[in-house]
Structure formats: C-alpha cells, structure tokens
Design a protein around this motif. Structure first.
Motif, short mmCIF file in Angstrom:
data_model
loop_
_atom_site.label_atom_id
_atom_site.label_comp_id
_atom_site.label_asym_id
_atom_site.label_seq_id
_atom_site.Cartn_x
_atom_site.Cartn_y
_atom_site.Cartn_z
N ALA A 204 52.11 49.45 46.13
CA ALA A 204 53.55 49.38 45.89
C ALA A 204 53.87 50.12 44.60
O ALA A 204 53.03 50.24 43.71
N VAL A 205 55.10 50.63 44.52
CA VAL A 205 55.61 51.26 43.30
C VAL A 205 56.76 50.41 42.79
O VAL A 205 57.67 50.04 43.56
N ARG A 206 56.73 50.09 41.50
CA ARG A 206 57.76 49.24 40.91
C ARG A 206 58.22 49.83 39.58
O ARG A 206 57.56 50.64 38.98
N SER A 207 59.38 49.33 39.14
CA SER A 207 59.91 49.64 37.80
C SER A 207 60.02 51.14 37.54
O SER A 207 59.59 51.63 36.49
N VAL A 208 60.60 51.87 38.49
CA VAL A 208 60.83 53.30 38.28
C VAL A 208 62.01 53.47 37.32
O VAL A 208 63.12 52.99 37.59
N THR A 209 61.77 54.12 36.20
CA THR A 209 62.79 54.24 35.15
C THR A 209 62.75 55.63 34.54
O THR A 209 61.68 56.21 34.36
N VAL A 210 63.94 56.18 34.22
CA VAL A 210 64.05 57.44 33.49
C VAL A 210 64.60 57.14 32.11
O VAL A 210 65.70 56.59 31.97
N ARG A 223 65.05 65.56 26.37
CA ARG A 223 63.73 65.18 26.86
C ARG A 223 63.89 63.91 27.69
O ARG A 223 64.63 63.01 27.30
N ALA A 224 63.20 63.87 28.80
CA ALA A 224 63.25 62.68 29.65
C ALA A 224 61.82 62.27 29.98
O ALA A 224 60.91 63.11 30.05
N THR A 225 61.63 60.99 30.13
CA THR A 225 60.33 60.44 30.50
C THR A 225 60.49 59.55 31.72
O THR A 225 61.31 58.63 31.71
N LEU A 226 59.75 59.85 32.74
CA LEU A 226 59.73 59.03 33.95
C LEU A 226 58.58 58.04 33.85
O LEU A 226 57.44 58.44 33.64
N THR A 227 58.89 56.77 33.96
CA THR A 227 57.86 55.73 33.92
C THR A 227 57.93 54.90 35.20
O THR A 227 59.00 54.69 35.76
N TYR A 228 56.77 54.44 35.64
CA TYR A 228 56.70 53.62 36.83
C TYR A 228 55.39 52.85 36.84
O TYR A 228 54.46 53.15 36.07
N THR A 229 55.30 51.87 37.70
CA THR A 229 54.11 51.03 37.81
C THR A 229 53.61 51.07 39.25
O THR A 229 54.39 50.84 40.19
N VAL A 230 52.33 51.37 39.41
CA VAL A 230 51.68 51.35 40.72
C VAL A 230 50.85 50.08 40.81
O VAL A 230 50.05 49.80 39.90
N VAL A 231 51.03 49.33 41.87
CA VAL A 231 50.37 48.03 42.02
C VAL A 231 49.52 48.03 43.28
O VAL A 231 49.97 48.47 44.35
N ASN A 232 48.29 47.55 43.15
CA ASN A 232 47.43 47.34 44.31
C ASN A 232 47.74 45.95 44.84
O ASN A 232 47.34 44.94 44.25
N THR A 233 48.45 45.90 45.96
CA THR A 233 48.89 44.62 46.52
C THR A 233 47.92 44.07 47.57
O THR A 233 48.15 42.99 48.10
N GLY A 234 46.85 44.82 47.89
CA GLY A 234 45.91 44.37 48.92
C GLY A 234 44.62 43.85 48.33
O GLY A 234 44.54 43.46 47.16
N VAL A 273 52.36 54.19 34.47
CA VAL A 273 52.19 55.65 34.40
C VAL A 273 53.48 56.26 33.85
O VAL A 273 54.58 55.75 34.10
N SER A 274 53.35 57.35 33.12
CA SER A 274 54.51 58.07 32.62
C SER A 274 54.31 59.57 32.78
O SER A 274 53.18 60.06 32.79
N ALA A 275 55.42 60.29 32.91
CA ALA A 275 55.40 61.75 33.02
C ALA A 275 56.59 62.28 32.25
O ALA A 275 57.71 61.75 32.37
N ASP A 276 56.38 63.33 31.45
CA ASP A 276 57.43 63.89 30.61
C ASP A 276 58.14 65.05 31.29
O ASP A 276 57.52 65.86 31.97
N TRP A 277 59.44 65.13 31.07
CA TRP A 277 60.26 66.27 31.49
C TRP A 277 60.89 66.83 30.21
O TRP A 277 61.94 66.37 29.76
#
Length: 346
Positions: A204-210, A223-234, A273-277
């Motif tokens: 699952a992907v949660r907390s997608v934020t710019v 400058r923008a930073t995209l942050t999100y959380t990947v969760v192993n739900t299984g 995880v984060s990624a810069d723009w």
C-alpha cells in the motif's frame, strides 16, 4: 488638422500598455519547459555477505556463490547451517557473533539488524550458535555452526533476520565536543525464512504529500519535495518498485521522477521515501501520484493535490491585474466619449 480626441487622451498608448501588461501576465502564468527527470538515492539494504573495510569478511559457509541464507520449512522444524568469518588482515581479530532480528529503517526502508544488547523477538531469538565469541588468527577463517529452531506456532510467511559478526576492535573516528569517538564495525549475513502456509502478499502507498518551498523573488521557481510511505501489508517480504509523478494544472507541468526499487520490505514494515523536484513552479496546482508494484502483485496507486503558492509572485500578478483593469477602464471611457461626440456632431 482637426482632431476629435480630447487633450491628454491617447487610446493608442493605453492599448499598447494594456497589451504589454497582458503579455507579461501571460508569460508569468504560462508553464515553462518541463523539468528534467530526477531520482533521489535509495537507502542501502544489506546484501548478505560483506567485508569489514577489507580486513575481514562474513558469508555463508560452503558454496562460494551463496550471499545469504534462503530457507523454506514447516513450523517446528530445526534447520542447521554455518556462517564463515574470515580474517583477511595480518593481525589476530576478535569477534562477537550473535543472532539478530532484521527490520526496515523508517527512512528509505534500508534493511538493518538489531544490536546485541537489544531484545530479539523474531528470527534472531530462534538461532542457537555454536559459539558467540572467537579470535581468528591472521589469514585464517572459522566456520560457526548454528541451528535455526522454528517454533511450532510460527506464522506462515516471511521471517527475516541474520547472523551478525561484530569486530571487537574500536576504530578512532575523531572527536565530538572534545571527546574521542570510536566505532565498531559489524556485518550481518541475512537469513530469509519462509514458513509454510498461506501467503498473502500486499503493498500500500500512504501519506502522499508535496512540500512546496518557493523562492523569494517574484516569478522565480520553487523547490518541491514529494514524500510518501510504502507499507508491506501482507506476510511476504517484497522488493517494491515505485513510480512517483507530479503534474501541474491541466497537466501543463510535469515532473517524471525515475522509478526506483526499494530494499527488501518486511511484513508489517514501512519505508518513508522522498524525491526532490528542484525546478518546481512558483504558482500552480500540483497533483502527486505514486504507483507501487512488485512481482506477482497488481499495482496500486495513491495521490493527493495541493495549491502551490508564491506570495511575491501573487503580489506582482495582483498589481498587474489592477493596472490592466485601470488601463482597460480608461480605454473604455475614451471610446465612450468619442462615440458620444460623434453622435452629437451628426
């Protein structure tokens, strides 16, 4: 030559100024060239076998091509194997060896192992080593046998831990606040155990934020930073591949970040995880989406949007709009007056 224009009125000048202001305004608001694709570095995961600064190494005993222990067994099973610690230096080395639970660090999900003094509640507690301390002569190696005792009530799915060899030597790493700082190096060999039973992998992907940080100058970028959380739900360990994207209003601005594969993500664990723009627009409505997939699983996507605002840019745009409105008003009044005078003459 007679002119019907009243003194001081120059509708041609007003039209020109209005056109210039409108062009400036449109230039400020229209998108520029799309930013180049970029990718932020992923967290480093454990690779299984490894070396300690070139002076010693740890790997599974036996076949040289084994980088980690990969096992499949039923609950209640005892599995025997061995780990090899090699002294590659010219002096004796002393080690502490122990079983450890693996976990994912919050940032980027790097695979890590609990220290010897921490409580081991998972696979680390199932390991019984032939010895926990040893001294290896220079140029020699030692095979340490171990038994992995899988509990009868072990849950189906992936259980990950490792055998950790800690070099007892303390290396000087400089000073901090006037105090000498030393470090100890440790290497873990991963044990990836799959307990028989139903496998239910899930992501699952949660907390997608710019996060948007505009420059201080008008019409400058941001400058923008995209942050999100990947969760192993299984209940199966997975290596997720993520595809993050950000687009502006009507898709006019786009940032295509490079796809990246995360470290091995354990059941119930997550990775922030984060990624810069670096060349984000100063003003726009940004929609961020993150698609995550893994072999054998359907892809899943999450997204969110936000208004990106640059107050200096908005201030200048408001001023331009106000000036444009004044000029258009003057032009309208000039035309109205000219029409009235033309009607009176006729």
């Amino acid at each position: 030559m007679r002119s019907d224009r009243p003194p001081g009125r120059r509708p041609g000048t007003a039209r020109a100024l209005a056109a210039v202001l409108l062009a400036v305004l449109l230039t400020a608001l229209l998108p520029g060239a799309p930013p180049a694709a970029g990718a932020s570095g992923s967290g480093a995961g454990s690779s299984g076998a490894g070396t300690g600064g070139g002076s010693w190494s740890v790997r599974p005993a036996g076949a040289a091509d084994r980088a980690a222990f990969v096992m499949d067994c039923a609950p209640g099973t005892a599995v025997k194997d061995a780990v090899r610690v090699s002294n590659l230096s010219g002096a004796p080395l002393s080690f502490q060896v122990y079983g450890s639970d693996a976990y994912n660090t919050p940032r980027d999900g790097a695979l890590a192992y609990r220290q010897a003094g921490e409580a081991q509640t998972g696979l680390g507690s199932w390991l019984a080593l032939g010895t926990n301390a040893l001294v290896i002569p220079p140029g020699r190696a030692a095979d340490i046998p171990f038994t992995l005792n899988v509990p009868a009530d072990a849950t189906p799915g992936s259980h990950v831990g490792g055998v950790v060899a800690l070099n007892n030597a303390v290396e000087q790493a400089g000073q901090a606040a006037g105090v000498d700082v030393g470090i100890q190096r440790a290497i873990a060999v991963r044990i990836q155990l799959t307990v028989e039973g139903p496998l239910t992998p899930g992501l699952a992907v949660r907390s997608v934020t710019v996060r948007h940080r505009p420059e201080g100058a008008p019409f400058a970028g941001a400058r923008a930073t995209l942050t999100y959380t990947v969760v192993n739900t299984g209940n199966a360990a997975l290596r997720p591949t993520v595809s993050p994207r950000v687009r502006g209003l009507f898709g006019l601005r786009r940032s295509a970040f490079a796809d990246r594969t995360l470290p091995l993500l354990l059941p119930g664990q997550s990775a922030d995880v984060s990624a810069d723009w670096p060349d984000a627009p100063g003003v726009d409505y940004l929609t961020a989406s993150v698609r995550v997939r893994a072999p054998g699983l359907p892809a899943t996507t999450a997204q969110s949007g936000r208004l990106a605002v640059s107050w200096p840019t908005l201030g200048v745009v408001a001023g331009l709009l106000g000036s444009l409105a004044v000029l258009l008003g003057r032009l309208r009044r000039t035309r109205s007056g000219a029409t009235s005078r033309a009607g009176a003459r006729s």
